[in-house]
Motif scaffolding. Structure first.
Motif, PDB file in Angstrom:
ATOM      1  N   ALA A  37      42.077  44.974  43.873  1.00  0.00           N
ATOM      2  CA  ALA A  37      40.756  44.662  43.325  1.00  0.00           C
ATOM      3  C   ALA A  37      39.632  45.309  43.984  1.00  0.00           C
ATOM      4  CB  ALA A  37      40.800  43.161  43.284  1.00  0.00           C
ATOM      5  N   ASP A  38      39.646  45.364  45.423  1.00  0.00           N
ATOM      6  CA  ASP A  38      38.589  45.872  45.994  1.00  0.00           C
ATOM      7  C   ASP A  38      38.532  47.665  45.909  1.00  0.00           C
ATOM      8  OD1 ASP A  38      38.177  43.748  47.241  1.00  0.00           O
ATOM      9  OD2 ASP A  38      39.150  43.921  49.133  1.00  0.00           O
ATOM     10  N   ALA A  39      39.726  48.153  45.792  1.00  0.00           N
ATOM     11  CA  ALA A  39      39.488  49.496  45.569  1.00  0.00           C
ATOM     12  C   ALA A  39      39.037  49.860  44.233  1.00  0.00           C
ATOM     13  CB  ALA A  39      41.143  50.188  45.685  1.00  0.00           C
ATOM     14  N   ARG A  40      39.348  49.026  43.162  1.00  0.00           N
ATOM     15  CA  ARG A  40      38.810  49.311  41.832  1.00  0.00           C
ATOM     16  C   ARG A  40      37.289  49.111  41.962  1.00  0.00           C
ATOM     17  NH1 ARG A  40      42.618  47.730  37.794  1.00  0.00           N
ATOM     18  NH2 ARG A  40      41.348  45.991  36.901  1.00  0.00           N
ATOM     19  N   LYS A  41      36.741  48.274  42.600  1.00  0.00           N
ATOM     20  CA  LYS A  41      35.606  47.926  42.586  1.00  0.00           C
ATOM     21  C   LYS A  41      34.856  49.178  43.439  1.00  0.00           C
ATOM     22  CE  LYS A  41      31.781  44.646  43.888  1.00  0.00           C
ATOM     23  NZ  LYS A  41      31.060  45.786  44.299  1.00  0.00           N
ATOM     24  N   ALA A  42      35.372  49.586  44.372  1.00  0.00           N
ATOM     25  CA  ALA A  42      34.843  50.743  45.280  1.00  0.00           C
ATOM     26  C   ALA A  42      34.592  51.972  44.208  1.00  0.00           C
ATOM     27  CB  ALA A  42      35.668  50.949  46.449  1.00  0.00           C
ATOM     28  N   PHE A  43      35.678  52.123  43.392  1.00  0.00           N
ATOM     29  CA  PHE A  43      35.844  53.245  42.549  1.00  0.00           C
ATOM     30  C   PHE A  43      34.606  53.190  41.645  1.00  0.00           C
ATOM     31  CE2 PHE A  43      37.527  54.562  38.406  1.00  0.00           C
ATOM     32  CZ  PHE A  43      37.663  55.926  38.445  1.00  0.00           C
ATOM     33  N   ARG A  44      34.516  51.978  41.076  1.00  0.00           N
ATOM     34  CA  ARG A  44      33.403  52.271  40.235  1.00  0.00           C
ATOM     35  C   ARG A  44      32.073  52.207  40.709  1.00  0.00           C
ATOM     36  NH1 ARG A  44      30.141  49.014  37.393  1.00  0.00           N
ATOM     37  NH2 ARG A  44      30.056  48.990  35.152  1.00  0.00           N
ATOM     38  N   ASP A  45      31.972  51.631  41.834  1.00  0.00           N
ATOM     39  CA  ASP A  45      30.555  51.768  42.456  1.00  0.00           C
ATOM     40  C   ASP A  45      30.171  53.203  42.947  1.00  0.00           C
ATOM     41  OD1 ASP A  45      30.129  48.974  42.332  1.00  0.00           O
ATOM     42  OD2 ASP A  45      30.498  48.553  44.371  1.00  0.00           O
ATOM     43  N   ARG A  46      31.448  53.713  43.358  1.00  0.00           N
ATOM     44  CA  ARG A  46      31.204  55.164  43.694  1.00  0.00           C
ATOM     45  C   ARG A  46      30.575  56.138  42.526  1.00  0.00           C
ATOM     46  NH1 ARG A  46      32.479  59.679  46.415  1.00  0.00           N
ATOM     47  NH2 ARG A  46      34.072  61.281  45.589  1.00  0.00           N
ATOM     48  N   TRP A  47      31.231  55.967  41.460  1.00  0.00           N
ATOM     49  CA  TRP A  47      30.779  56.615  40.226  1.00  0.00           C
ATOM     50  C   TRP A  47      29.544  56.131  39.554  1.00  0.00           C
ATOM     51  CZ3 TRP A  47      32.587  61.521  39.456  1.00  0.00           C
ATOM     52  CH2 TRP A  47      33.614  61.974  40.042  1.00  0.00           C
ATOM     53  N   LEU A  48      29.334  54.733  39.355  1.00  0.00           N
ATOM     54  CA  LEU A  48      28.264  54.374  38.353  1.00  0.00           C
ATOM     55  C   LEU A  48      27.401  53.464  39.260  1.00  0.00           C
ATOM     56  CD1 LEU A  48      30.665  53.047  35.615  1.00  0.00           C
ATOM     57  CD2 LEU A  48      29.811  55.410  36.055  1.00  0.00           C
ATOM     58  N   LYS A  96      43.988  51.046  35.161  1.00  0.00           N
ATOM     59  CA  LYS A  96      44.667  50.825  36.421  1.00  0.00           C
ATOM     60  C   LYS A  96      45.042  49.135  36.305  1.00  0.00           C
ATOM     61  CE  LYS A  96      42.018  53.628  39.465  1.00  0.00           C
ATOM     62  NZ  LYS A  96      41.387  53.852  40.783  1.00  0.00           N
ATOM     63  N   PRO A  97      46.446  49.128  36.494  1.00  0.00           N
ATOM     64  CA  PRO A  97      46.793  47.826  36.102  1.00  0.00           C
ATOM     65  C   PRO A  97      46.631  46.715  37.160  1.00  0.00           C
ATOM     66  CG  PRO A  97      48.702  49.260  36.858  1.00  0.00           C
ATOM     67  CD  PRO A  97      47.450  50.057  36.748  1.00  0.00           C
ATOM     68  N   ALA A  98      46.445  45.422  36.852  1.00  0.00           N
ATOM     69  CA  ALA A  98      46.221  44.632  37.886  1.00  0.00           C
ATOM     70  C   ALA A  98      47.190  44.403  38.930  1.00  0.00           C
ATOM     71  CB  ALA A  98      46.096  43.023  37.219  1.00  0.00           C
ATOM     72  N   ALA A  99      48.421  44.746  38.302  1.00  0.00           N
ATOM     73  CA  ALA A  99      49.618  44.858  39.376  1.00  0.00           C
ATOM     74  C   ALA A  99      49.345  45.651  40.319  1.00  0.00           C
ATOM     75  CB  ALA A  99      51.110  45.196  38.461  1.00  0.00           C
ATOM     76  N   SER A 100      48.447  46.595  40.319  1.00  0.00           N
ATOM     77  CA  SER A 100      48.678  47.511  41.451  1.00  0.00           C
ATOM     78  C   SER A 100      48.126  46.903  42.548  1.00  0.00           C
ATOM     79  CB  SER A 100      47.823  48.819  40.694  1.00  0.00           C
ATOM     80  OG  SER A 100      46.301  48.274  40.764  1.00  0.00           O
TER      81      SER A 100
END
Ligand code: DAH
Length: 369
Positions: A37-48, A96-100
């Motif tokens: 979850a943290d990495a997904r948020k970081a990814f989104r923030d980095r781009w958007l 990106k699955p939640a399971a990740s």
């Protein structure tokens, strides 16, 4: 190296094409990396992210920095690119699955070690006894704790209403009255019913031990419990004699209590054995003297002997119930025995209160770890 938005010097269509391609390939690469979850948020923030996200930087570094004559072209490209990046980032986040989230697992950390429990002293004693008989070639059988009247009593030669039933204060299941007597359910009062169950399934010869839980309507106190444990034994073959019974049990007691242990047999009665006996073993606390120093030995009540089990030659009436499976009393004979485990474990570990075994107090149990 993580992608950073380059400052452009060259605003020619070819240079812009190159810069766009580079950015999209970086996005593609980052979209493929799984994340929690943290990495997904970081990814989104980095781009958007409005503040300093890559799209914002493009505005600053590419559009605002573009010379007048390239502004129009750069503006169109940046708009198109923004839409594309937004759509790709959202798509990647959906994919990106939640399971990740599991990938937050750090395999370099030491694992979570659950404390290993100790074998309960009763189970340990039971296993020791079973082990002695396994070494003699016996196999292990088990049976249900909720048993029918037939197996617990009738097929063991306790006829309905026979007074011998009174010696085993039985706990009956409720609402059984409408069933025929032999099908009525109860908590088995001994492990002996598994003798019958085994002989129904296995033709002779048999040599089995049966460890298990049994119940009787005894109020709990320092030496009684409504639930306790037994190990039963059964050997059936041609020409099995009382001598075999004595030799086998004497050997077993020496294996359990040491080679100086002695055994003694006294006549007794059980409906399913004839003749029947109680077996005593020389007191392994005082060595048979009845004394500990100048004090009386309490476990053997100063007699030097401890009653350890009931045994006998299988009654021919019992074989009649399983005759169809090769147990013709004219052809086979056998011996059986049954011993209580809890009391043996108490003596072995020097306890004066049986209830300690069942209270689940970790301070008591962890001493056996
Ligand atoms: N089932 C008996 C009891 O619980 C103990 C016993 C006695 C078992 C004699 C046997 C036996 O197999 O032969 O009191």
């Amino acid at each position: 190296m993580a992608y950073t938005v380059p400052k452009l010097k060259d605003f020619s269509p070819a240079a812009l094409d190159g810069a766009v391609a580079e950015l999209l390939s970086a996005l593609e690469e980052e979209s493929a990396q799984p994340g929690n979850a943290d990495a997904r948020k970081a990814f989104r923030d980095r781009w958007l992210a409005r503040k300093d996200g890559i799209l914002t930087q493009i505005n600053e570094l590419w559009l605002k920095a573009a010379p007048k004559d390239a502004k129009r072209d750069v503006g169109q490209r940046v708009n198109k690119l923004k839409a594309e990046v937004e759509q790709k980032v959202e798509a990647a986040l959906e994919k990106k699955p939640a399971a990740s989230a599991d990938t937050s697992l750090d395999i370099s950390l030491p694992g979570i070690r659950r404390p290993i429990g100790a074998e309960h002293p009763i189970i340990r004693t039971m296993n020791e006894i079973v082990g002695v008989f396994k070494n003699l070639g016996y196999s292990v059988a088990e049976g249900p704790v909720i048993e029918t009247d037939y197996y617990n009593f009738e097929a063991l030669n306790f006829p309905p209403n026979h007074p011998a039933r009174d010696t085993q204060d039985t706990l009956f299941l409720a609402n059984q009255e409408t069933k025929p007597r032999r099908e009525q359910l109860l908590l088995r009062t001994h492990t002996s019913p598994v003798q019958i169950r085994t002989m129904e399934k296995m033709r002779p010869p048999v040599r089995i031990v049966i460890p298990g839980k049994v119940h009787r309507n005894d109020p709990p106190d320092a030496s009684h419990s409504p639930m306790f444990h037994q190990v039963e034994g059964l050997a059936v073959d041609t020409n099995i004699t009382f001598g075999d019974l004595k030799g086998t049990l004497d050997h077993a007691m020496k294996a359990l209590f040491g080679s100086s242990a002695k055994t003694a047999f006294r006549p007794s009665f059980f409906p399913f054995t004839e003749p029947s006996a109680e077996m005593y073993v020389s007191c392994f606390i005082c060595g048979g003297s009845g004394k500990r120093g100048s004090d009386p030995c309490r476990p053997c009540k100063q007699t030097g002997w401890i009653e350890i089990l009931g045994c006998g030659m299988v009654d021919p009436n019992v074989f009649e119930f399983v005759k169809h499976n090769g147990y013709d009393p004219e052809k086979v004979s056998g011996f059986a025995f049954g011993m209580g485990i809890d009391r043996i474990a108490m003596l072995k570990y020097g306890l004066d209160d049986l209830q300690l075994f069942f209270q689940g107090d970790v301070r008591f149990l962890e001493q056996f770890g």
